[in-house]
Design an enzyme around this catalytic site. Structure first.
Site, PDB file in Angstrom:
ATOM      1  N   GLN A   1       8.924   3.050  -4.182  1.00  0.00           N
ATOM      2  CA  GLN A   1      10.046   3.059  -5.146  1.00  0.00           C
ATOM      3  C   GLN A   1       9.756   4.315  -6.329  1.00  0.00           C
ATOM      4  O   GLN A   1       8.680   4.641  -6.358  1.00  0.00           O
ATOM      5  CB  GLN A   1      10.024   1.656  -5.915  1.00  0.00           C
ATOM      6  CG  GLN A   1      10.098   0.596  -4.803  1.00  0.00           C
ATOM      7  CD  GLN A   1      10.610  -0.750  -5.421  1.00  0.00           C
ATOM      8  OE1 GLN A   1      10.837  -0.922  -6.543  1.00  0.00           O
ATOM      9  NE2 GLN A   1      10.117  -1.691  -4.842  1.00  0.00           N
TER      10      GLN A   1
ATOM     11  N   ALA B   1       1.724   3.681 -18.012  1.00  0.00           N
ATOM     12  CA  ALA B   1       0.650   3.161 -17.794  1.00  0.00           C
ATOM     13  C   ALA B   1      -0.185   4.188 -17.949  1.00  0.00           C
ATOM     14  O   ALA B   1       0.114   5.496 -17.401  1.00  0.00           O
ATOM     15  CB  ALA B   1       0.387   2.730 -16.418  1.00  0.00           C
TER      16      ALA B   1
ATOM     17  N   ASP C   1       1.732  -8.350  -3.009  1.00  0.00           N
ATOM     18  CA  ASP C   1       1.642  -7.093  -2.220  1.00  0.00           C
ATOM     19  C   ASP C   1       0.333  -6.445  -2.436  1.00  0.00           C
ATOM     20  O   ASP C   1       0.266  -5.263  -2.750  1.00  0.00           O
ATOM     21  CB  ASP C   1       2.781  -6.294  -2.988  1.00  0.00           C
ATOM     22  CG  ASP C   1       2.931  -4.950  -2.287  1.00  0.00           C
ATOM     23  OD1 ASP C   1       2.857  -4.802  -1.241  1.00  0.00           O
ATOM     24  OD2 ASP C   1       3.287  -4.141  -2.892  1.00  0.00           O
TER      25      ASP C   1
END
Length: 404
Positions: free
Chosen positions: A110, A230, A299
């Site tokens: 993504q 992040a 995940d």
């Protein structure tokens, strides 16, 4: 403050072993000269190509930017210290520093962007894909779920409350798509994907294997978009990381099951396989399992470690965007490593018991931690309540192991 009381508790003041020079990720050499690799790149390159030296030149530590101090502080035992004086500044930098460059991060399923700041610090930006109150549809496979920006923010704070401190710092941020992405990007592929929607909003979709199309475009209001920022770990040319496939990885297939789902004695063979046959690696993996179960993240196919420290070091809990997708269901299969191995660190178990008591209730602590984020509220209330329920289920699983 419940958080302040938690961090004052004796269980949160167990000292780490003494950190020697070889336990530090970087040896800071004041004689080393660093320069930028090229005018178009923000990567550091050293004159001697020394792997474990940081780009500090002859400057004193107190003049380093906060991101560099964070990198210098990484050691064999922790990504950052419990009482890290840098943390408020680093989180504020992620939320407020001017963005001078935005390019798409290569790889991954993504869209993610690498944002660069004037002091050469960099952050990974994950844009908002769904609202706080949307749940992952029950017919979605875990591997086609969205990556949520608010899950990245919440995972960082949860990891810290559990005293793992294995997720790099994350802050929420409201980004101006026009000024902070479109107008400054040097990424031609990304630049081609911007458009104005029929509603007059600025949108883009980038290039990736999932959700990078006009139908899944990310649109501002009209050009303001939420996302998570992040702090990036040190460049891999300076600090190599090793990627490990999780033994409890899912099949990533619509109808096939993984071996651990079919074999109740699966843990016995994991225990005989390096690196799980010695040291604390299996217990570290079970710590990560507890974190994933609490946030509902299915995940976790790989994890990473810093190569310099070999097998005797902590696991990095990276990529947590698929957490906090559902609050109404608890995915017990995530707890398979704990339930099959019947092992957990005593310190982790004691802290989990503490977080189930009224003065230190996990949901209250996370709510307090998240209230300081620029995008607060980060989680809808049902997600916070689900944490307390799931914590009870982890403690039940350990209780069954102890009774068995």
């Amino acid at each position: 403050s419940k958080l302040a009381a938690l961090f004052d508790h004796p269980l949160y003041n167990i000292p780490i072993p003494e950190v020697t020079e070889k336990d530090k990720l970087f040896v800071v050499n004041p004689m080393e000269k660093f320069s930028l690799r090229s005018s178009g790149s923000d990567e550091w390159v050293s004159s001697s190509k020394a792997e474990t030296v940081l780009p500090t030149g002859k400057t004193a530590y107190d003049t380093y930017p906060t991101w560099l101090k964070f990198h210098v502080g990484i050691n064999r035992y922790e990504l950052y210290p419990r009482r890290d004086p840098l943390m408020p500044t680093l989180l504020r930098d992620l939320a407020t520093q001017r963005i001078v460059s935005s390019v798409q991060k290569t790889g991954g399923t993504q869209l993610k962007l690498i944002m660069t700041f004037p002091n050469y610090g960099q952050a990974l930006f994950k844009p908002m894909k769904q609202t706080r109150d949307q749940e992952t549809p029950i017919d979605f496979f875990y591997f086609s779920d969205f990556e949520r920006h608010n899950a990245e923010v919440a995972a960082f704070h949860l990891d810290r409350i559990l005293d793992f401190r294995r997720i790099p710092p994350v802050s929420g941020r409201l980004v101006n798509i026009t000024k902070e992405i479109r107008d400054i990007t040097t990424d031609k592929k990304l630049a081609k994907t911007f458009f104005i929607s029929p509603a007059g909003n600025v949108c883009f979709y980038g290039e990736c294997s999932y959700y990078c199309s006009t139908e899944h475009a990310l649109c501002g209001k009209p050009d303001r978009l939420e996302g998570s920022m992040a702090a990036l770990l040190p460049d891999k040319t300076l600090a190599k990381r090793r990627s490990w496939r999780s033994p409890w990885r899912r099949s990533y297939h619509k109808s096939k099951k993984a071996e651990w789902e079919l074999n109740p004695n699966y843990c016995a063979q994991v225990r005989e396989t390096p690196p799980y046959d010695s040291g604390h690696r299996l217990l570290d993996l079970i710590d990560m399992t507890v974190l994933d179960f609490l946030m509902g993240n299915m995940d976790r196919h790989h994890y990473e470690t810093f190569e310099k420290f070999g097998n005797d070091t902590f696991l990095l809990h990276l990529d947590n965007g698929r957490g906090f997708g559902t609050h109404s269901r608890d995915e017990l299969s995530i707890l398979a490593p704990l339930r099959q191995c019947c092992s957990i660190k005593k310190s982790t178990y004691l802290r989990l018991q503490l977080l189930a008591t009224q003065p230190y209730r996990l949901s209250d602590l996370l709510r307090e931690a998240l209230a300081t984020d620029p995008l607060a509220p980060i989680l809808a209330e049902p997600h916070l309540r689900a944490l307390d329920r799931r914590l009870g289920k982890v403690l039940e699983a350990v209780g069954r192991c102890l009774a068995g």
